[in-house]
Design a protein around this motif. Structure first.
Motif, PDB file in Angstrom:
ATOM      1  N   ALA A 191       0.836  -1.197   0.000  1.00 31.66           N
ATOM      2  CA  ALA A 191       0.000   0.000   0.000  1.00 31.66           C
ATOM      3  C   ALA A 191       0.869   1.245   0.000  1.00 31.66           C
ATOM      4  O   ALA A 191       2.019   1.224   0.455  1.00 31.66           O
ATOM      5  CB  ALA A 191      -0.922   0.003   1.222  1.00 31.66           C
ATOM      6  N   LEU A 192       0.288   2.333  -0.506  1.00 33.59           N
ATOM      7  CA  LEU A 192       1.012   3.599  -0.652  1.00 33.59           C
ATOM      8  C   LEU A 192       0.253   4.788  -0.073  1.00 33.59           C
ATOM      9  O   LEU A 192       0.773   5.911  -0.081  1.00 33.59           O
ATOM     10  CB  LEU A 192       1.286   3.874  -2.139  1.00 33.59           C
ATOM     11  CG  LEU A 192       2.213   2.906  -2.872  1.00 33.59           C
ATOM     12  CD1 LEU A 192       2.064   3.078  -4.383  1.00 33.59           C
ATOM     13  CD2 LEU A 192       3.654   3.126  -2.451  1.00 33.59           C
ATOM     14  N   HIS A 193      -0.979   4.588   0.404  1.00 30.57           N
ATOM     15  CA  HIS A 193      -1.806   5.706   0.833  1.00 30.57           C
ATOM     16  C   HIS A 193      -1.376   6.236   2.203  1.00 30.57           C
ATOM     17  O   HIS A 193      -0.579   5.608   2.910  1.00 30.57           O
ATOM     18  CB  HIS A 193      -3.279   5.299   0.843  1.00 30.57           C
ATOM     19  CG  HIS A 193      -3.596   4.164   1.757  1.00 30.57           C
ATOM     20  ND1 HIS A 193      -3.244   2.854   1.496  1.00 30.57           N
ATOM     21  CD2 HIS A 193      -4.245   4.121   2.959  1.00 30.57           C
ATOM     22  CE1 HIS A 193      -3.671   2.076   2.468  1.00 30.57           C
ATOM     23  NE2 HIS A 193      -4.269   2.829   3.377  1.00 30.57           N
ATOM     24  N   ALA A 194      -1.921   7.375   2.585  1.00 32.07           N
ATOM     25  CA  ALA A 194      -1.437   8.090   3.762  1.00 32.07           C
ATOM     26  C   ALA A 194      -1.563   7.295   5.055  1.00 32.07           C
ATOM     27  O   ALA A 194      -0.706   7.405   5.935  1.00 32.07           O
ATOM     28  CB  ALA A 194      -2.181   9.421   3.889  1.00 32.07           C
ATOM     29  N   SER A 195      -2.622   6.503   5.197  1.00 34.37           N
ATOM     30  CA  SER A 195      -2.817   5.737   6.437  1.00 34.37           C
ATOM     31  C   SER A 195      -2.359   4.289   6.305  1.00 34.37           C
ATOM     32  O   SER A 195      -2.745   3.437   7.108  1.00 34.37           O
ATOM     33  CB  SER A 195      -4.282   5.781   6.865  1.00 34.37           C
ATOM     34  OG  SER A 195      -5.127   5.214   5.872  1.00 34.37           O
ATOM     35  N   ALA A 196      -1.507   4.011   5.314  1.00 35.10           N
ATOM     36  CA  ALA A 196      -1.071   2.625   5.085  1.00 35.10           C
ATOM     37  C   ALA A 196      -0.350   2.028   6.294  1.00 35.10           C
ATOM     38  O   ALA A 196      -0.493   0.839   6.588  1.00 35.10           O
ATOM     39  CB  ALA A 196      -0.170   2.560   3.853  1.00 35.10           C
ATOM     40  N   ALA A 197       0.417   2.833   7.008  1.00 33.52           N
ATOM     41  CA  ALA A 197       1.165   2.307   8.149  1.00 33.52           C
ATOM     42  C   ALA A 197       0.246   1.752   9.231  1.00 33.52           C
ATOM     43  O   ALA A 197       0.630   0.843   9.974  1.00 33.52           O
ATOM     44  CB  ALA A 197       2.057   3.399   8.733  1.00 33.52           C
ATOM     45  N   ASP A 199      -3.121   0.802   8.362  1.00 31.85           N
ATOM     46  CA  ASP A 199      -4.060  -0.121   7.720  1.00 31.85           C
ATOM     47  C   ASP A 199      -3.450  -1.464   7.342  1.00 31.85           C
ATOM     48  O   ASP A 199      -4.104  -2.508   7.457  1.00 31.85           O
ATOM     49  CB  ASP A 199      -4.643   0.526   6.457  1.00 31.85           C
ATOM     50  CG  ASP A 199      -5.445   1.770   6.751  1.00 31.85           C
ATOM     51  OD1 ASP A 199      -5.890   1.926   7.898  1.00 31.85           O
ATOM     52  OD2 ASP A 199      -5.623   2.598   5.833  1.00 31.85           O
ATOM     53  N   VAL A 200      -2.204  -1.457   6.885  1.00 31.99           N
ATOM     54  CA  VAL A 200      -1.597  -2.703   6.410  1.00 31.99           C
ATOM     55  C   VAL A 200      -1.418  -3.726   7.537  1.00 31.99           C
ATOM     56  O   VAL A 200      -1.692  -4.917   7.338  1.00 31.99           O
ATOM     57  CB  VAL A 200      -0.276  -2.415   5.670  1.00 31.99           C
ATOM     58  CG1 VAL A 200       0.479  -3.711   5.368  1.00 31.99           C
ATOM     59  CG2 VAL A 200      -0.564  -1.663   4.372  1.00 31.99           C
ATOM     60  N   PRO A 201      -0.969  -3.343   8.738  1.00 28.05           N
ATOM     61  CA  PRO A 201      -0.917  -4.339   9.816  1.00 28.05           C
ATOM     62  C   PRO A 201      -2.290  -4.935  10.144  1.00 28.05           C
ATOM     63  O   PRO A 201      -2.385  -6.123  10.472  1.00 28.05           O
ATOM     64  CB  PRO A 201      -0.361  -3.544  11.003  1.00 28.05           C
ATOM     65  CG  PRO A 201       0.447  -2.462  10.375  1.00 28.05           C
ATOM     66  CD  PRO A 201      -0.333  -2.073   9.147  1.00 28.05           C
ATOM     67  N   LYS A 202      -3.351  -4.140  10.033  1.00 31.25           N
ATOM     68  CA  LYS A 202      -4.699  -4.676  10.263  1.00 31.25           C
ATOM     69  C   LYS A 202      -5.056  -5.690   9.189  1.00 31.25           C
ATOM     70  O   LYS A 202      -5.647  -6.741   9.474  1.00 31.25           O
ATOM     71  CB  LYS A 202      -5.719  -3.535  10.271  1.00 31.25           C
ATOM     72  CG  LYS A 202      -5.573  -2.568  11.441  1.00 31.25           C
ATOM     73  CD  LYS A 202      -6.556  -1.410  11.320  1.00 31.25           C
ATOM     74  CE  LYS A 202      -6.344  -0.390  12.427  1.00 31.25           C
ATOM     75  NZ  LYS A 202      -7.242   0.790  12.267  1.00 31.25           N
ATOM     76  N   LEU A 203      -4.713  -5.375   7.945  1.00 33.96           N
ATOM     77  CA  LEU A 203      -4.942  -6.336   6.855  1.00 33.96           C
ATOM     78  C   LEU A 203      -4.186  -7.630   7.133  1.00 33.96           C
ATOM     79  O   LEU A 203      -4.737  -8.731   6.988  1.00 33.96           O
ATOM     80  CB  LEU A 203      -4.478  -5.716   5.534  1.00 33.96           C
ATOM     81  CG  LEU A 203      -4.621  -6.544   4.247  1.00 33.96           C
ATOM     82  CD1 LEU A 203      -4.628  -5.608   3.031  1.00 33.96           C
ATOM     83  CD2 LEU A 203      -3.512  -7.567   4.072  1.00 33.96           C
TER      84      LEU A 203
END
Length: 247
Positions: A191-197, A199-203
């Motif tokens: 991911a590259l979006h602003a809240s990726a840091a 959101d990605v751990p939740k994914l």
């Protein structure tokens, strides 16, 4: 195929400093796992987001469109995998059923609007890197045709110069696609979006939990950073009281 290392080349980190990749490996995959309930739940999350507006307006998708534009690609011609899934879900009302693991990854990808790739580890030769192509790499389509990526195109390339994805998150290769005989898998979400840091751990947690429930293994997971860019595949431990395979 022990000791496979996955990483992003330093040039990718340099040119895309907002990148947040998650990786997961597991063994013991079978084509008969029950994932219908999890797939339905994640797909419902995606439907709820789409009810508020089309996928083109999602910040996750807009970030990938900007990245594709920066690579000289027309983002409405070459879409990241999660945008393609969401577009199909919006138009057709559901996602195709292919293989339990693929179905689960696709549903999670749609729910989070983040591209998720699942690759058969035993179809990858040596280490795997996300890097710029030089144009000599060989890419196999799902139809069995061979292509060469364009120079400077972002690819997933192994040690034999086989490209397992073209245009970064646009299209995977048929060579390492998940099939009924697949047992060992590497999953990559980017991911590259602003809240990726955040959101990605939740994914990653959501996907790992669903996999543990379906295949009774505890997958190995990691969030990669430029300072720690490598993930090495090794044996995964089975869930307590359950049996699982190596990864």
């Amino acid at each position: 195929m022990a000791g496979v290392e996955f990483r992003h080349a330093d040039a990718i980190w340099r040119d895309h400093p907002a990148l947040v990749p998650a990786v997961l490996s597991l063994g013991g995959v079978t084509p008969d796992a029950g994932v219908a309930a999890a797939v339905a739940a994640f797909t419902d999350v995606a439907r709820a987001r789409l009810a508020d507006g089309p996928e083109s307006g999602f910040p996750e998708i807009q970030a990938w469109r900007r990245a594709f534009t920066a690579q000289g690609l027309k983002p409405t011609q070459y879409r990241c995998a999660s945008e393609s899934l969401l577009r199909r879900l919006r138009r057709e009302g559901d996602l195709p059923a292919l293989h339990p693991l693929v179905d689960l990854c696709n549903a999670v990808s749609a729910a989070f609007a983040v591209p998720v790739a699942a690759l058969d580890l035993d179809r990858i030769d040596g280490d795997l890197a996300v890097r710029y192509a030089d144009g000599t790499e060989e890419y196999e389509t799902f139809g069995g045709e061979l292509e060469h990526p364009d120079p400077r195109e972002v690819v997933f390339a192994d040690a034999a110069d086989r490209a397992h994805a073209r245009r970064w998150t646009n299209r995977q290769s048929g060579r390492s696609a998940i099939r009924p005989s697949t047992t060992r898998v590497l999953v990559v979400a980017e991911a590259l979006h602003a809240s990726a840091a955040a959101d990605v751990p939740k994914l990653l947690d959501a996907l790992a939990g669903a996999i543990a429930d379906a295949w009774h293994v505890v997958p190995r997971t990691a969030i990669l950073r430029r300072e720690e860019p490598a993930f090495r595949v090794r044996g995964a431990s089975p869930a307590p009281g359950r049996s699982g395979g190596p990864s």
